[in-house]
Design an enzyme around this catalytic site. Structure first.
Site, PDB file in Angstrom:
ATOM      1  N   LEU A  28       0.756  -1.119   0.022  1.00  0.00           N
ATOM      2  CA  LEU A  28      -0.265   0.077  -0.054  1.00  0.00           C
ATOM      3  C   LEU A  28       0.922   1.246  -0.074  1.00  0.00           C
ATOM      4  CD1 LEU A  28      -0.212   1.437   3.101  1.00  0.00           C
ATOM      5  CD2 LEU A  28      -1.354  -0.354   3.482  1.00  0.00           C
ATOM      6  N   PHE A  54       5.144   6.028 -12.050  1.00  0.00           N
ATOM      7  CA  PHE A  54       6.479   6.288 -11.389  1.00  0.00           C
ATOM      8  C   PHE A  54       7.489   6.844 -12.375  1.00  0.00           C
ATOM      9  CE2 PHE A  54       5.850   5.647  -7.023  1.00  0.00           C
ATOM     10  CZ  PHE A  54       4.666   5.129  -7.185  1.00  0.00           C
ATOM     11  N   CYS A  84       9.611   4.869   2.912  1.00  0.00           N
ATOM     12  CA  CYS A  84       9.772   3.378   2.406  1.00  0.00           C
ATOM     13  C   CYS A  84      10.828   3.558   1.589  1.00  0.00           C
ATOM     14  CB  CYS A  84       8.287   2.932   1.878  1.00  0.00           C
ATOM     15  SG  CYS A  84       7.293   3.072   3.050  1.00  0.00           S
ATOM     16  N   LYS A 118       4.628  13.654   0.218  1.00  0.00           N
ATOM     17  CA  LYS A 118       3.950  13.646  -1.096  1.00  0.00           C
ATOM     18  C   LYS A 118       2.684  14.188  -0.725  1.00  0.00           C
ATOM     19  CE  LYS A 118       1.841   9.073  -0.704  1.00  0.00           C
ATOM     20  NZ  LYS A 118       1.832   7.669  -1.303  1.00  0.00           N
TER      21      LYS A 118
HETATM   22  P1  NAD Z   1       4.462   2.882  12.000  1.00  0.00           P
HETATM   23  O1  NAD Z   1       5.711   3.323  12.791  1.00  0.00           O
HETATM   24  O2  NAD Z   1       3.342   3.909  11.701  1.00  0.00           O
HETATM   25  O3  NAD Z   1       3.801   1.752  12.980  1.00  0.00           O
HETATM   26  C1  NAD Z   1       4.343   0.729  13.780  1.00  0.00           C
HETATM   27  C2  NAD Z   1       3.658   0.572  15.018  1.00  0.00           C
HETATM   28  O4  NAD Z   1       4.344  -0.436  15.623  1.00  0.00           O
HETATM   29  C3  NAD Z   1       3.704   1.603  15.982  1.00  0.00           C
HETATM   30  O5  NAD Z   1       2.206   2.126  16.182  1.00  0.00           O
HETATM   31  C4  NAD Z   1       4.491   1.016  17.278  1.00  0.00           C
HETATM   32  O6  NAD Z   1       3.795   1.507  18.511  1.00  0.00           O
HETATM   33  C5  NAD Z   1       4.018  -0.661  16.907  1.00  0.00           C
HETATM   34  N1  NAD Z   1       4.867  -1.439  17.661  1.00  0.00           N
HETATM   35  C6  NAD Z   1       6.190  -1.490  18.124  1.00  0.00           C
HETATM   36  N2  NAD Z   1       6.289  -2.538  18.598  1.00  0.00           N
HETATM   37  C7  NAD Z   1       5.338  -3.281  18.643  1.00  0.00           C
HETATM   38  C8  NAD Z   1       5.110  -4.497  19.240  1.00  0.00           C
HETATM   39  N3  NAD Z   1       6.079  -5.308  19.929  1.00  0.00           N
HETATM   40  N4  NAD Z   1       3.782  -5.219  19.251  1.00  0.00           N
HETATM   41  C9  NAD Z   1       2.770  -4.589  18.486  1.00  0.00           C
HETATM   42  N5  NAD Z   1       3.031  -3.175  18.339  1.00  0.00           N
HETATM   43  C10 NAD Z   1       4.239  -2.406  18.016  1.00  0.00           C
HETATM   44  O7  NAD Z   1       4.987   2.041  10.820  1.00  0.00           O
HETATM   45  P2  NAD Z   1       4.241   1.764   9.351  1.00  0.00           P
HETATM   46  O8  NAD Z   1       4.637   2.685   8.447  1.00  0.00           O
HETATM   47  O9  NAD Z   1       3.101   1.068   9.760  1.00  0.00           O
HETATM   48  O10 NAD Z   1       5.218   0.699   8.679  1.00  0.00           O
HETATM   49  C11 NAD Z   1       5.179  -0.954   9.407  1.00  0.00           C
HETATM   50  C12 NAD Z   1       6.059  -1.586   8.289  1.00  0.00           C
HETATM   51  O11 NAD Z   1       5.544  -1.738   7.168  1.00  0.00           O
HETATM   52  C13 NAD Z   1       7.518  -1.345   8.295  1.00  0.00           C
HETATM   53  O12 NAD Z   1       8.446  -2.356   8.105  1.00  0.00           O
HETATM   54  C14 NAD Z   1       7.491  -0.218   6.904  1.00  0.00           C
HETATM   55  O13 NAD Z   1       8.682  -0.548   6.259  1.00  0.00           O
HETATM   56  C15 NAD Z   1       6.290  -1.350   6.258  1.00  0.00           C
HETATM   57  N6  NAD Z   1       5.563  -0.616   5.228  1.00  0.00           N
HETATM   58  C16 NAD Z   1       5.141   0.587   5.439  1.00  0.00           C
HETATM   59  C17 NAD Z   1       4.354   0.933   4.521  1.00  0.00           C
HETATM   60  C18 NAD Z   1       3.835   2.559   4.592  1.00  0.00           C
HETATM   61  O14 NAD Z   1       3.152   3.237   3.739  1.00  0.00           O
HETATM   62  N7  NAD Z   1       4.026   3.202   5.586  1.00  0.00           N
HETATM   63  C19 NAD Z   1       3.929   0.293   3.469  1.00  0.00           C
HETATM   64  C20 NAD Z   1       4.439  -0.795   2.992  1.00  0.00           C
HETATM   65  C21 NAD Z   1       5.270  -1.298   4.084  1.00  0.00           C
HETATM   66  C1  UGA Z   2       5.580   3.425  -1.537  1.00  0.00           C
HETATM   67  C2  UGA Z   2       5.290   2.304  -2.897  1.00  0.00           C
HETATM   68  O1  UGA Z   2       4.401   3.248  -3.752  1.00  0.00           O
HETATM   69  C3  UGA Z   2       4.359   1.291  -2.080  1.00  0.00           C
HETATM   70  O2  UGA Z   2       3.864   0.470  -2.710  1.00  0.00           O
HETATM   71  C4  UGA Z   2       4.926   0.755  -0.831  1.00  0.00           C
HETATM   72  O3  UGA Z   2       4.155  -0.153  -0.049  1.00  0.00           O
HETATM   73  C5  UGA Z   2       5.411   2.000  -0.035  1.00  0.00           C
HETATM   74  O4  UGA Z   2       6.152   2.645  -0.519  1.00  0.00           O
HETATM   75  C6  UGA Z   2       6.284   1.095   1.240  1.00  0.00           C
HETATM   76  O5  UGA Z   2       7.079   0.164   1.178  1.00  0.00           O
HETATM   77  O6  UGA Z   2       6.100   1.712   2.346  1.00  0.00           O
HETATM   78  P1  UGA Z   2       4.730   5.691  -0.395  1.00  0.00           P
HETATM   79  O7  UGA Z   2       6.181   5.827  -0.017  1.00  0.00           O
HETATM   80  O8  UGA Z   2       3.683   5.741   0.384  1.00  0.00           O
HETATM   81  O9  UGA Z   2       4.580   4.118  -1.046  1.00  0.00           O
HETATM   82  O10 UGA Z   2       4.596   6.879  -1.611  1.00  0.00           O
HETATM   83  P2  UGA Z   2       4.605   6.768  -3.143  1.00  0.00           P
HETATM   84  O11 UGA Z   2       3.347   7.396  -3.652  1.00  0.00           O
HETATM   85  O12 UGA Z   2       5.394   5.646  -3.766  1.00  0.00           O
HETATM   86  O13 UGA Z   2       5.973   7.965  -3.414  1.00  0.00           O
HETATM   87  C7  UGA Z   2       7.224   7.958  -2.854  1.00  0.00           C
HETATM   88  C8  UGA Z   2       7.873   9.099  -3.122  1.00  0.00           C
HETATM   89  O14 UGA Z   2       8.100   9.152  -4.554  1.00  0.00           O
HETATM   90  C9  UGA Z   2       7.009  10.573  -2.923  1.00  0.00           C
HETATM   91  O15 UGA Z   2       8.056  11.388  -2.433  1.00  0.00           O
HETATM   92  C10 UGA Z   2       6.653  10.966  -4.283  1.00  0.00           C
HETATM   93  O16 UGA Z   2       6.555  12.247  -4.608  1.00  0.00           O
HETATM   94  C11 UGA Z   2       7.792  10.349  -5.151  1.00  0.00           C
HETATM   95  N1  UGA Z   2       7.416   9.963  -6.741  1.00  0.00           N
HETATM   96  C12 UGA Z   2       6.593   9.019  -6.943  1.00  0.00           C
HETATM   97  C13 UGA Z   2       8.047  10.903  -7.723  1.00  0.00           C
HETATM   98  O17 UGA Z   2       9.063  11.821  -7.336  1.00  0.00           O
HETATM   99  N2  UGA Z   2       7.763  10.457  -8.976  1.00  0.00           N
HETATM  100  C14 UGA Z   2       6.637   9.495  -9.085  1.00  0.00           C
HETATM  101  O18 UGA Z   2       6.580   9.247 -10.514  1.00  0.00           O
HETATM  102  C15 UGA Z   2       6.244   8.975  -8.190  1.00  0.00           C
END
Ligand code: NAD
Ligand code: UGA
Length: 467
Positions: A157, A255, A266, A327
């Site tokens: 996501l 992208f 990320c 973003k």
């Molecule tokens: P986040 O920091 O928003 O949330 C993590 C949560 O985990 C926090 O609320 C924290 O309190 C909690 N936590 C810590 N230790 C814990 C435990 N032992 N048990 C239960 N909860 C606990 O992080 P996020 O952005 O949701 O990212 C989580 C993972 O998913 C990361 O590895 C990230 O790289 C990955 N990811 C993030 C995104 C994104 O868009 N943010 C998208 C894809 C994957």
């Molecule tokens: C990105 C991926 O799109 C997700 O699929 C993935 O799950 C996530 O990282 C993750 O692993 O956590 P996100 O970081 O939320 O999602 O945002 P994006 O929309 O991908 O944008 C990332 C950055 O790239 C932003 O700064 C955006 O402005 C920039 N971007 C994006 C560009 O400069 N050019 C583009 O064409 C697209």
């Protein structure tokens, strides 16, 4: 309907819980009481605002509240789940490696409190092999002999569109080396998604798929950014190049937007993490290293353009930044390029006027930039700063509100400078701005203003290509 516990109430955990709760019974566990209470208040209607900004998320949570349980109590969290998803943070450490302490802690907690057979799936982005380590931690700490399997289920996501991304994903990747567990995971997802969406594989491939996906997306952006610099140098327009290549279905449309760099929690973290993982495994991953290097260079390239327009002296200037989140439509400032520009400007003596359409982004900026207190003003309105003798406007993210600025307001600026960090202004508007006396700078489409220096190009070709 399965019983599921999700570890972590963050950007991934909460939307995932809300999505799963359409057809499954979900418990969200997070030790952070503030977050859990906040979700509770959203469920009972006391507030509409969540600690993360995601369109449609409060509504989806409320719609499915019958299927949602919230807790900060680990025993309650592990009463009887069939599936446990770990979605805790994996922030980078100083060497760029993913910090696995939260994942390991979750594994220890699971081992100490599990009361039934379960399948544990890691959703956090982790170095390949982590699931095996989680398996080891649980196996060596488990108090009883419940049957459990550990697998990987990376999340794709994007922030700001999490609800929609989860509802209509291109694919659901998951891996588990235990065939019976893999079958059960497939069944679990079949309640939510069509068979064609499901993409089962081995655990290790599933883990690497996540880093590969983020790296190729980041590489597309860095590739376009390197082309953008060349465009500025010869008078080509990166938007036109983009259109010309995007129509090749083998390349695709997404992208390919050149910009002052990719940010967020990320791409920067995950590209560095996989590069470091490759290095540690003796595999150089040079392409990913270049992607990272280009992302570091392009922000400097953009910031230098601003500085050069002031002959290197930004002292005493007033510059507005529209869009501070990494973003559009997010309160998340992690590795935001707009924040980097703001800090660059403030470090060089400029006063920054910060606006974002997301209030949480402004609050976060204020909290995270205490060291710059007095050097910036937070603006709740997009145009309130135009009474402040502005010397420039930086467009910091892609929000549609920034695409059609009100000319009458812009013209109030003391110096008419516009810096389009995400290349969002169209050619017609850029030409109009130029006619009105504005100086417009972008990442790869300055030619709209400057045109092509044909004589220089011909001279260059004659000199270098006519042996
Ligand atoms: P986040 O920091 O928003 O949330 C993590 C949560 O985990 C926090 O609320 C924290 O309190 C909690 N936590 C810590 N230790 C814990 C435990 N032992 N048990 C239960 N909860 C606990 O992080 P996020 O952005 O949701 O990212 C989580 C993972 O998913 C990361 O590895 C990230 O790289 C990955 N990811 C993030 C995104 C994104 O868009 N943010 C998208 C894809 C994957
Ligand atoms: C990105 C991926 O799109 C997700 O699929 C993935 O799950 C996530 O990282 C993750 O692993 O956590 P996100 O970081 O939320 O999602 O945002 P994006 O929309 O991908 O944008 C990332 C950055 O790239 C932003 O700064 C955006 O402005 C920039 N971007 C994006 C560009 O400069 N050019 C583009 O064409 C697209």
């Amino acid at each position: 309907m399965s019983k599921v516990t999700i570890f972590g109430a963050g950007y991934v955990g909460v939307p995932t819980a809300a999505h799963f709760s359409r057809t499954h019974q979900i418990t969200i566990y997070d030790p952070d009481e503030q977050k859990i209470n906040n979700i509770r208040e959203v469920l009972d209607g006391t507030t509409h605002e969540l600690h993360i900004h995601e369109k449609g998320l409060p509504e989806l949570l409320r719609e499915n509240r019958e299927n949602l349980k919230l807790t900060t109590d680990i025993k309650e969290a592990l009463e009887d789940p069939e599936f446990i998803f770990i979605s805790v943070g994996t922030p980078p450490n100083a060497r760029g490696r993913a910090n696995l302490k939260y994942v390991c802690k979750a594994a220890e907690q699971i081992a100490a409190n599990l009361k039934n057979d379960a399948i544990i799936l890691n959703k956090s982005t982790v170095p390949p092999g982590t699931a095996y380590m989680v398996q080891d931690i649980i196996a060596s700490n488990l108090k009883t002999d419940f049957k459990f399997a550990v697998g990987s289920c990376p999340e794709f996501l994007a922030e700001g569109s999490a609800v929609e991304d989860l509802r209509t994903p291109d694919r659901i990747v998951y891996g588990c080396d235990d065939p019976e567990a893999l079958r059960k995971i497939t069944e679990f997802f079949s309640y939510l998604h069509g068979k064609a969406t499901l993409c089962p594989m081995s655990t290790i491939s599933s883990e690497l798929t996540k880093y590969a996906a983020n790296s190729i997306l980041a590489t597309k952006i860095s590739f376009m950014n390197s082309m953008a610099v060349l465009c500025d140098s010869i008078g080509a327009n990166i938007r036109e190049i983009q259109e010309g290549i995007a129509r090749d279905s083998r390349i695709g449309r997404k992208f390919l937007n050149a910009s002052m760099g990719y940010g967020g929690s990320c791409f920067p973290k995950d590209t560095r993490a996989i590069a470091e993982y490759g290095r540690l495994n003796g595999v150089p991953l040079s392409l990913i290293k270049s992607t990272i290097a280009i992302n570091e260079e392009i922000i400097e390239y953009f910031a230098n353009k601003i500085q050069d327009d002031f002959n290197g002296d930004l002292k005493g200037k007033n510059i507005a930044i529209w869009g501070i989140g990494f973003k559009a439509r997010t309160d998340d400032l992690r590795e935001s390029k707009a924040v980097e520009v703001a800090r660059f400007l403030m470090d060089h003596g400029t006063h920054a006027f910060i606006f974002d359409t997301v209030k949480g982004a402004l609050t976060n900026f204020e909290i995270e930039n205490q060291q710059y207190k007095g050097k910036f003003t937070i603006c709740q309105d997009q145009y309130q700063m135009f009474d402040q003798d502005l010397d420039g406007l930086v467009i910091g993210n892609e929000h549609e509100k920034f695409r059609n600025p009100k000319m009458s307001q812009l013209k109030k600026m003391r110096a008419l400078n516009i810096y389009d960090g995400k290349n969002i202004l169209n050619n017609q508007l850029i030409r109009q701005l130029t006619q009105e006396g504005f100086n417009y700078k972008s990442v790869g489409k300055d030619t709209v203003v400057n045109g092509v220096d044909k004589d220089r190009l011909v001279h260059f070709l004659r000199e270098k290509y006519m042996d």
